[in-house]
Design an enzyme around this catalytic site. Structure first.
Site, PDB file in Angstrom:
ATOM      1  CD1 TRP A  99       9.637 -20.691  11.869  1.00 26.88           C
ATOM      2  CD2 TRP A  99       9.814 -18.582  12.161  1.00 26.88           C
ATOM      3  NE1 TRP A  99       8.699 -20.480  12.895  1.00 26.88           N
ATOM      4  CE2 TRP A  99       8.684 -19.070  12.960  1.00 26.88           C
ATOM      5  CE3 TRP A  99      10.246 -17.172  12.324  1.00 26.88           C
ATOM      6  CZ2 TRP A  99       7.925 -18.053  13.630  1.00 26.88           C
ATOM      7  CZ3 TRP A  99       9.496 -16.490  12.979  1.00 26.88           C
ATOM      8  CH2 TRP A  99       8.163 -16.817  13.840  1.00 26.88           C
ATOM      9  CG  ASP A 167      15.764 -20.476  14.323  1.00 28.27           C
ATOM     10  OD1 ASP A 167      15.785 -20.754  15.333  1.00 28.27           O
ATOM     11  OD2 ASP A 167      15.101 -19.862  13.446  1.00 28.27           O
ATOM     12  CE  LYS A 191       7.757 -20.515  18.676  1.00 30.26           C
ATOM     13  NZ  LYS A 191       8.984 -20.120  17.908  1.00 30.26           N
TER      14      LYS A 191
HETATM   15  C1  LIG Z   1       9.372 -18.646  16.973  1.00 29.36           C
HETATM   16  C2  LIG Z   1      10.334 -19.041  16.050  1.00 29.36           C
HETATM   17  C3  LIG Z   1      11.189 -17.969  15.855  1.00 29.36           C
HETATM   18  C4  LIG Z   1      10.942 -16.400  16.295  1.00 29.36           C
HETATM   19  O1  LIG Z   1      11.094 -16.270  17.418  1.00 29.36           O
HETATM   20  P1  LIG Z   1      11.095 -14.932  18.379  1.00 29.36           P
HETATM   21  O2  LIG Z   1      11.498 -15.183  19.631  1.00 29.36           O
HETATM   22  O3  LIG Z   1       9.523 -14.659  18.201  1.00 29.36           O
HETATM   23  O4  LIG Z   1      11.633 -13.898  17.554  1.00 29.36           O
HETATM   24  C5  LIG Z   1      12.331 -18.157  14.556  1.00 29.36           C
HETATM   25  N1  LIG Z   1      12.497 -19.265  14.401  1.00 29.36           N
HETATM   26  C6  LIG Z   1      11.725 -20.479  14.777  1.00 29.36           C
HETATM   27  C7  LIG Z   1      12.105 -21.623  14.167  1.00 29.36           C
HETATM   28  C8  LIG Z   1      10.882 -20.334  15.565  1.00 29.36           C
HETATM   29  O5  LIG Z   1       9.875 -21.260  15.962  1.00 29.36           O
END
Ligand SMILES: *Cc1c(COP(=O)(O)O)cnc(C)c1O
Length: 355
Positions: A99, A167, A191
């Site tokens: 990521w 993030d 998530k």
């Molecule tokens: C799943 C995830 C993403 C991507 O998320 P989207 O909503 O599909 O764009 C980015 N960063 C992390 C840490 C993730 O777990």
């Protein structure tokens, strides 16, 4: 079913029940939530309460603004540098897995990227400890929980003299943090806090408006703040399900209470993992994630049988990400302790049989 999916992932049952009712008749209006205008008082109340609950659960100060945007965390890989990184400037990034690598790639389109710390040399089984942050950088970006690698930051570099961006897609609101010490937090909802379709952004407004490059309206955080996340039609259903999940979290006792449960779940899982030589956790113990536990089997030939038997017993979503293999058990807020008890006792009995 025991739902260990990494994302989209488990939501509280009561949230799903209430959301399904709103699909047919929202708050006694006789209309579906999907059939009413986003600027009607019934929906603006949803947006306002969701925003207020984020403020309350994160204990945000007046400088921090709460947004619900489209495009997932992936769009934030672009929107963050578009708003904060001017041409010729340097942004510091930490490189801890899939990521963060994606975030770095996008940032390079807007300015220079300095890698302030990397776990590449350990195959992303650690979190870098001694960062080399370039002074005067536009910001430092980190991925608080690497969903695929199964690593998590347990200490944050708060002392850098530049904005801190995180993030938090896979661990937002799972533990108590001083959220005000971050200048920008983003998290795809699917998530830990809701369904796919909306991304939570928390931004300190003082770090906006500092760059010279023009920003397209839809990408400009300031305009989204001004319009209360209604610059265009927001993802109404996703925001509503986030609201229900936040209400549930508050009812559970808030972030401190859920953190306690998450710790109990993670401790049970990792203690079991470490006691069974049949299984191995590649991640360094001090950097293990309380949200995504990654493991492999000593004998890879047994993996298929383990997976199939687990599925037969109602444990789904444990296959590791295709890029790393093995297994991954996600322990998000909504996953009950009983599901962790189920998988750990299954691991013990499987190990006994193969003993
Ligand atoms: C799943 C995830 C993403 C991507 O998320 P989207 O909503 O599909 O764009 C980015 N960063 C992390 C840490 C993730 O777990």
């Amino acid at each position: 079913m025991h739902n260990f999916n990494a994302g989209p992932s488990i939501l509280p049952k009561e949230v799903l029940e209430e959301a399904s009712r709103a699909l047919l008749d929202f708050n006694g209006t006789g209309l579906s939530l999907l059939e009413i205008g986003h600027r009607t008082p019934v929906f603006t109340a949803v947006m306002e309460e969701a925003r207020a609950l984020v403020r309350e659960l994160m204990q945000l100060d007046e400088d921090h603004e709460v947004l619900f945007l489209h495009g997932g965390a992936t769009l934030q890989f672009v929107q963050v540098p578009m708003n904060l990184l001017d041409e010729g400037q340097v942004a510091n990034y930490t490189e801890t897995g899939t990521w963060s690598e994606k975030a770095i790639k996008e940032a390079r389109l807007f300015g220079k990227v300095h890698i302030a710390g990397s776990s590449a040399s350990t195959g992303h089984t650690t979190i870098p400890k001694n960062l080399h942050v370039e002074a005067g950088g536009a910001y430092l970006h980190l991925t608080s929980n690497e969903t695929i690698a199964g690593t998590q930051w347990h200490q944050f570099p708060y002392d850098i003299q530049q904005p801190l961006v995180a993030d938090m897609s896979s661990d937002v609101l799972s533990r108590v943090l001083d959220f005000n010490r971050f200048d920008l937090i983003y998290a795809g909802a699917q998530k830990n806090i809701g369904p796919a379709g909306a991304c939570l952004v928390v931004v300190n407004k003082n770090c906006l408006g500092k760059i010279k490059r023009p920003i397209p309206a839809f990408m400009d955080y300031r305009l989204h703040i001004k319009e209360g996340s209604m610059l265009n039609t927001p993802p109404v259903f996703a925001v509503y399900v986030i609201l229900l999940t936040l209400r549930w979290l508050k009812k559970m006792g808030g972030v401190a209470a859920i953190e306690k449960q998450n710790q109990e779940k993670a401790t049970l899982f990792y203690t079991t993992l470490d006691s069974l030589p049949l299984f191995q956790g590649p991640v360094a113990k001090e950097d293990r994630s309380s949200m995504n536990a990654v493991f492999i089997m000593q004998d890879p030939k047994l993996e298929k049988e383990f997976l199939q038997t687990a599925e037969k017993e109602g444990m789904v979503g444990i296959k590791g990400h295709r890029s790393v293999g093995g297994f991954r058990v996600s322990l998000y807020n909504a996953l009950p302790l009983s599901s962790v008890q189920a998988i750990t006792s299954f691991m013990r009995s499987f190990a006994n049989k193969k003993g």
